[in-house]
Design a protein around this motif. Sequence first.
Motif, PDB file in Angstrom:
ATOM      1  N   THR A 156       8.698   1.886 -10.183  1.00 12.10           N
ATOM      2  CA  THR A 156       8.781   0.430 -10.353  1.00 12.10           C
ATOM      3  C   THR A 156       7.462  -0.289 -10.098  1.00 12.10           C
ATOM      4  O   THR A 156       7.447  -1.513  -9.959  1.00 12.10           O
ATOM      5  N   ARG A 164      12.764  -4.890 -11.302  1.00 12.72           N
ATOM      6  CA  ARG A 164      12.911  -3.851 -10.280  1.00 12.72           C
ATOM      7  C   ARG A 164      14.377  -3.677  -9.888  1.00 12.72           C
ATOM      8  O   ARG A 164      14.863  -2.558  -9.753  1.00 12.72           O
ATOM      9  N   TRP A 168      16.504  -0.271 -10.251  1.00  9.88           N
ATOM     10  CA  TRP A 168      17.220   0.333  -9.122  1.00  9.88           C
ATOM     11  C   TRP A 168      18.679   0.587  -9.477  1.00  9.88           C
ATOM     12  O   TRP A 168      19.238   1.627  -9.125  1.00  9.88           O
ATOM     13  N   GLU A 187      12.322   0.424  -1.393  1.00  9.12           N
ATOM     14  CA  GLU A 187      12.870   1.138  -2.541  1.00  9.12           C
ATOM     15  C   GLU A 187      13.414   2.498  -2.124  1.00  9.12           C
ATOM     16  O   GLU A 187      14.519   2.893  -2.530  1.00  9.12           O
TER      17      GLU A 187
END
Length: 289
Positions: A156, A164, A168, A187
Amino acid sequence: MTAHLHVARLVKSYDGTNVVDGLDLHIEPGVCFGLLGPNGAGKTTTLAIAVGLRRADSGSATVFGADPRVPTTRRRIGVTPQDASFPPTLRVHDVVRFVFAHYPRHGTEHEVLNAFGLTELRDRQCGALSGGERRRLALALAFAHVPSLVVLDEPTTGLDVEARAGAWQTISSHGGAVLLTTHNLVEAERLADRIIVIDRGRLLAAGAPDELRQRVAARTIRLAAATLPALPTGTTVTAENGRVTIVTRDVDAVIKLLAAAGTPLNSLEVGAASLEDAFLELTRRNREP
């Protein structure tokens, strides 16, 4: 359980220096693994060997029990490299169709583009894409053929908050195994079921995020403060937006020093170490003389 990816005693050196040094990894089906480490830790080299793009000096890497350089094996892997480029005159939908042509099984063009917010860009030439849009296209291609194993190197980087979050969601809902590298510890904590920390090509720690946090004795103190007194050796301090974060192994000693110095404590919060704290502690220990 049979591993989707198995790396044993892997060694790779450049100019006489081992960038991967006896590394072992075992990536099971249906699990997202986060491979963490500072710059130069050997993450990208490990991924390149794992997907058959580089040869190890010694040791082995197998995917689904086979050589990752064999085409039939590689067709089951989806990859987003750290740096991805596309022919500038090809349009986004041309690139997707080109990738589809290499796989007997794949999603639809709409599914692939929609998953990463690329539908409105389908007719745009790749040379006119922004850095974030190219990154989204690179991610889309990794998932285009419904792979059993997805390998993502800094997936990302360059994405805005909305993109993002969408990435995800797609990564976390993937049914196969995922191996990703990232410098974004939020993340890693959000996506990874298990974390693997390496430095200088060697395994430092492996486990669930909670397990890694529990391996370090440090705790965090957060407060609003303009200045701080001298704190014990080994304490780390970061400041952002008027808030100070202190990571220490001796909370009582630090609070006593703050109180003695007249530091306002009305906003003070004490909490467990974060994944970032654990990561920094593990890599710091490894680099101590």
